[in-house]
Design a protein around this motif. Structure first.
Motif, PDB file in Angstrom:
ATOM      1  N   TRP A  21       1.782 -11.063 -12.959  1.00 36.12           N
ATOM      2  CA  TRP A  21       2.906 -10.487 -11.977  1.00 36.12           C
ATOM      3  C   TRP A  21       3.447  -9.391 -12.600  1.00 36.12           C
ATOM      4  CZ3 TRP A  21       4.119 -10.692  -7.072  1.00 36.12           C
ATOM      5  CH2 TRP A  21       5.224 -10.453  -6.500  1.00 36.12           C
ATOM      6  N   ILE A  55       4.587  -7.054  -8.254  1.00 37.29           N
ATOM      7  CA  ILE A  55       3.243  -7.128  -7.723  1.00 37.29           C
ATOM      8  C   ILE A  55       2.347  -7.513  -8.493  1.00 37.29           C
ATOM      9  CG2 ILE A  55       3.790  -5.177  -5.929  1.00 37.29           C
ATOM     10  CD1 ILE A  55       1.771  -3.621  -7.772  1.00 37.29           C
ATOM     11  N   TRP A  56       1.290  -8.205  -8.075  1.00 34.85           N
ATOM     12  CA  TRP A  56       0.170  -8.769  -8.984  1.00 34.85           C
ATOM     13  C   TRP A  56      -0.670  -7.688  -9.487  1.00 34.85           C
ATOM     14  CZ3 TRP A  56       0.541 -13.456 -10.360  1.00 34.85           C
ATOM     15  CH2 TRP A  56       1.017 -14.663  -9.720  1.00 34.85           C
ATOM     16  N   LYS A  58      -3.674  -7.127  -9.575  1.00 35.09           N
ATOM     17  CA  LYS A  58      -4.984  -6.932  -8.871  1.00 35.09           C
ATOM     18  C   LYS A  58      -4.275  -5.941  -7.508  1.00 35.09           C
ATOM     19  CE  LYS A  58      -8.487  -9.289  -6.129  1.00 35.09           C
ATOM     20  NZ  LYS A  58      -9.578  -8.805  -6.774  1.00 35.09           N
ATOM     21  N   GLU A  59      -3.108  -6.170  -7.163  1.00 34.11           N
ATOM     22  CA  GLU A  59      -2.469  -5.195  -6.197  1.00 34.11           C
ATOM     23  C   GLU A  59      -2.484  -3.910  -6.881  1.00 34.11           C
ATOM     24  OE1 GLU A  59       0.786  -6.957  -3.605  1.00 34.11           O
ATOM     25  OE2 GLU A  59       0.415  -8.521  -5.154  1.00 34.11           O
ATOM     26  N   LYS A  60      -1.809  -3.776  -8.064  1.00 32.89           N
ATOM     27  CA  LYS A  60      -1.773  -2.647  -8.793  1.00 32.89           C
ATOM     28  C   LYS A  60      -3.325  -1.922  -9.167  1.00 32.89           C
ATOM     29  CE  LYS A  60       0.597  -1.486 -13.029  1.00 32.89           C
ATOM     30  NZ  LYS A  60       1.348  -2.121 -14.232  1.00 32.89           N
ATOM     31  N   ARG A  62      -5.920  -2.178  -7.273  1.00 35.31           N
ATOM     32  CA  ARG A  62      -6.362  -2.018  -5.839  1.00 35.31           C
ATOM     33  C   ARG A  62      -5.691  -0.480  -5.577  1.00 35.31           C
ATOM     34  NH1 ARG A  62     -10.291  -0.941  -3.949  1.00 35.31           N
ATOM     35  NH2 ARG A  62     -10.925  -3.078  -4.704  1.00 35.31           N
ATOM     36  N   ILE A  63      -4.433  -0.334  -5.613  1.00 32.53           N
ATOM     37  CA  ILE A  63      -3.629   0.926  -5.524  1.00 32.53           C
ATOM     38  C   ILE A  63      -4.250   2.099  -6.322  1.00 32.53           C
ATOM     39  CG2 ILE A  63      -1.301   2.402  -5.823  1.00 32.53           C
ATOM     40  CD1 ILE A  63      -0.186  -0.346  -5.065  1.00 32.53           C
ATOM     41  N   THR A  77     -11.136  -3.886 -10.176  1.00 29.43           N
ATOM     42  CA  THR A  77     -10.483  -4.683  -9.179  1.00 29.43           C
ATOM     43  C   THR A  77     -10.855  -6.230  -8.993  1.00 29.43           C
ATOM     44  OG1 THR A  77     -11.916  -4.114  -7.452  1.00 29.43           O
ATOM     45  CG2 THR A  77      -9.979  -2.570  -7.866  1.00 29.43           C
ATOM     46  N   SER A  79     -10.855 -10.111 -10.151  1.00 33.35           N
ATOM     47  CA  SER A  79     -10.068 -11.056 -10.846  1.00 33.35           C
ATOM     48  C   SER A  79     -10.658 -11.595 -12.078  1.00 33.35           C
ATOM     49  CB  SER A  79      -9.511 -12.351  -9.794  1.00 33.35           C
ATOM     50  OG  SER A  79      -9.007 -11.765  -8.743  1.00 33.35           O
ATOM     51  N   LYS A 126       3.860   2.230  -4.617  1.00 33.94           N
ATOM     52  CA  LYS A 126       2.700   2.533  -4.575  1.00 33.94           C
ATOM     53  C   LYS A 126       2.832   4.202  -5.190  1.00 33.94           C
ATOM     54  CE  LYS A 126      -0.910   4.458  -1.606  1.00 33.94           C
ATOM     55  NZ  LYS A 126      -1.502   4.660  -0.086  1.00 33.94           N
TER      56      LYS A 126
END
Length: 152
Positions: A21, A55-56, A58-60, A62-63, A77, A79, A126
């Protein structure tokens, strides 16, 4: 606000994304807040936390992937299992330190700064992440791929 995570993802320094995180704030908000802290009367004698949101990784990732993979980059992307980070920590100081952050959420409340220093808003997570990626390419920290298009 450190660009290290973005840099490592963009350069594909690790093939998977650890379950970490991270609290995000755009460096432009940090600069605005510093100026406001010296000029806004309500800021006198106060302390502020600057954090837009957490944010996690993984979200970072993905962006970043959504923005840069179509330009020829290969942002990971998938995990990373926690045990992989544990083993990597035996050989790598950064991985050793990172394993202590796996699966832990630490949120910081930046609402006071948003209200008093930043005119009620932070730059979005984002936008902060994407702009960071573009900046790293522009300054040469990340290779400029043939398909790269500058941010508008």
């Amino acid at each position: 606000s450190s660009p290290i995570g973005v840099l490592k993802m963009m350069n594909r320094d690790f093939p998977m994304v650890p379950n970490i995180w991270w609290n995000i704030v755009d460096v432009r908000d940090v600069a605005r807040a510093h100026v406001a802290a010296m000029t806004v009367p309500e800021a006198a004698g106060e302390r502020f936390i600057l954090s837009c949101a957490g944010i996690w990784y993984k979200e970072k990732a993905r962006i970043l992937a959504d923005e840069f993979n179509p330009m020829g980059y290969s942002v990971p992307t998938s995990s990373m299992p926690s045990w992989v980070l544990t083993i990597a920590g035996w050989f790598d100081k950064e991985a050793f330190l990172a394993k202590s952050m796996v699966d832990i959420v630490r949120n910081y409340d930046g609402s006071k700064a948003r209200k008093i220093l930043l005119d009620g808003h932070y730059i979005s997570v984002k936008e902060a992440i994407v702009t960071c990626g573009h900046s790293l390419i522009e300054v040469g920290s990340v290779e400029r791929k043939e398909g790269y298009r500058q941010a508008q």
